[in-house]
Design a protein around this motif. Structure first.
Motif, short mmCIF file in Angstrom:
data_model
loop_
_atom_site.label_atom_id
_atom_site.label_comp_id
_atom_site.label_asym_id
_atom_site.label_seq_id
_atom_site.Cartn_x
_atom_site.Cartn_y
_atom_site.Cartn_z
N MET A 79 6.14 -1.04 11.94
CA MET A 79 6.87 -1.89 11.02
C MET A 79 7.95 -1.08 10.33
O MET A 79 7.75 0.06 9.98
CB MET A 79 5.90 -2.46 9.99
N ASP A 80 9.06 -1.70 10.12
CA ASP A 80 10.16 -1.07 9.41
C ASP A 80 9.83 -1.08 7.92
O ASP A 80 9.81 -2.13 7.29
CB ASP A 80 11.44 -1.85 9.69
N LEU A 81 9.53 0.07 7.36
CA LEU A 81 9.12 0.15 5.96
C LEU A 81 10.22 -0.24 4.99
O LEU A 81 9.95 -0.52 3.83
CB LEU A 81 8.60 1.54 5.63
N SER A 82 11.45 -0.32 5.46
CA SER A 82 12.52 -0.76 4.58
C SER A 82 12.33 -2.22 4.17
O SER A 82 12.90 -2.68 3.18
CB SER A 82 13.88 -0.58 5.24
N LEU A 83 11.52 -2.96 4.90
CA LEU A 83 11.23 -4.35 4.53
C LEU A 83 10.53 -4.42 3.18
O LEU A 83 10.65 -5.41 2.46
CB LEU A 83 10.34 -5.01 5.58
N LEU A 84 9.83 -3.37 2.82
CA LEU A 84 9.11 -3.37 1.55
C LEU A 84 10.05 -3.21 0.37
O LEU A 84 9.67 -3.47 -0.77
CB LEU A 84 8.07 -2.24 1.54
N VAL B 289 -2.91 -6.70 2.59
CA VAL B 289 -1.83 -7.11 3.49
C VAL B 289 -1.82 -6.28 4.77
O VAL B 289 -1.57 -6.81 5.85
CB VAL B 289 -0.47 -7.03 2.77
N PHE B 290 -2.13 -5.01 4.67
CA PHE B 290 -2.10 -4.13 5.83
C PHE B 290 -3.50 -3.77 6.31
O PHE B 290 -3.70 -2.73 6.94
CB PHE B 290 -1.27 -2.87 5.53
N ALA B 291 -4.45 -4.65 6.06
CA ALA B 291 -5.84 -4.43 6.47
C ALA B 291 -5.97 -4.51 7.99
O ALA B 291 -5.18 -5.16 8.66
CB ALA B 291 -6.74 -5.47 5.82
N ARG B 292 -6.99 -3.85 8.48
CA ARG B 292 -7.28 -3.91 9.91
C ARG B 292 -8.55 -4.71 10.19
O ARG B 292 -8.84 -5.02 11.33
CB ARG B 292 -7.39 -2.51 10.49
N ARG B 293 -9.30 -5.02 9.15
CA ARG B 293 -10.55 -5.76 9.32
C ARG B 293 -10.44 -7.13 8.64
O ARG B 293 -9.87 -7.24 7.55
CB ARG B 293 -11.70 -4.99 8.70
N TRP C 104 4.58 -3.56 16.88
CA TRP C 104 3.28 -2.89 16.84
C TRP C 104 2.67 -2.95 15.45
O TRP C 104 2.06 -2.02 14.95
CB TRP C 104 3.40 -1.44 17.31
N PHE C 105 2.85 -4.08 14.80
CA PHE C 105 2.42 -4.29 13.42
C PHE C 105 0.91 -4.31 13.29
O PHE C 105 0.20 -4.85 14.12
CB PHE C 105 3.00 -5.63 12.93
N ASP C 106 0.43 -3.73 12.21
CA ASP C 106 -0.99 -3.79 11.82
C ASP C 106 -1.05 -4.44 10.44
O ASP C 106 -0.44 -3.93 9.50
CB ASP C 106 -1.62 -2.40 11.72
N GLY C 107 -1.77 -5.52 10.34
CA GLY C 107 -1.93 -6.19 9.06
C GLY C 107 -1.84 -7.69 9.20
O GLY C 107 -1.99 -8.24 10.29
N GLY D 83 0.42 -5.00 17.16
CA GLY D 83 1.30 -6.04 17.66
C GLY D 83 0.62 -7.18 18.40
O GLY D 83 1.29 -8.02 18.98
N ARG D 84 -0.69 -7.21 18.36
CA ARG D 84 -1.42 -8.30 19.01
C ARG D 84 -2.23 -9.06 17.98
O ARG D 84 -2.92 -8.44 17.15
CB ARG D 84 -2.36 -7.75 20.08
N ALA D 85 -2.18 -10.37 18.07
CA ALA D 85 -2.95 -11.19 17.14
C ALA D 85 -4.44 -11.04 17.43
O ALA D 85 -4.86 -11.03 18.59
CB ALA D 85 -2.54 -12.66 17.27
#
Length: 89
Positions: free
Chosen positions: A1-6, A27-31, A61-64, A74-76
């Motif tokens: 993710m492009d951190l500039s979005l934050l 927001v950026f959880a993996r579970r 390749w987003f996680d969250g 990047g996969r739902a």
């Protein structure tokens, strides 16, 4: 993710995001259990479409949590519900 979005200006669509103010851990959880607050927020979010277009989770390749789904690399992630227990009769 492009951190500039934050660091987007406060006058963008992000100001209307239902997840605004949630901790990054949600927001950026993996579970799924940790992501529950963000998933709940997404369900009522008026800007979910803009979020998904901007974050582009499938190609970044987003996680969250994004647009009502939990993403890993990047996969739902398919969120499964636990079957309800039947009441004893």
């Amino acid at each position: 993710m492009d951190l500039s979005l934050l660091a987007l200006p406060s006058d963008t669509w992000t100001r209307s995001a239902a997840c605004l103010g949630l901790p990054p851990e949600a927001v950026f959880a993996r579970r799924p259990a940790e992501a529950a607050p963000a998933l709940t927020a997404c369900a009522r979010c008026p800007v979910a479409r803009q979020c998904e277009q901007t974050v582009a989770p499938a190609s970044s390749w987003f996680d969250g949590v994004c647009a009502g789904r939990l993403w890993h690399n990047g996969r739902a992630v398919a969120l499964t519900r636990r079957p309800r227990r039947r009441a004893a009769t």
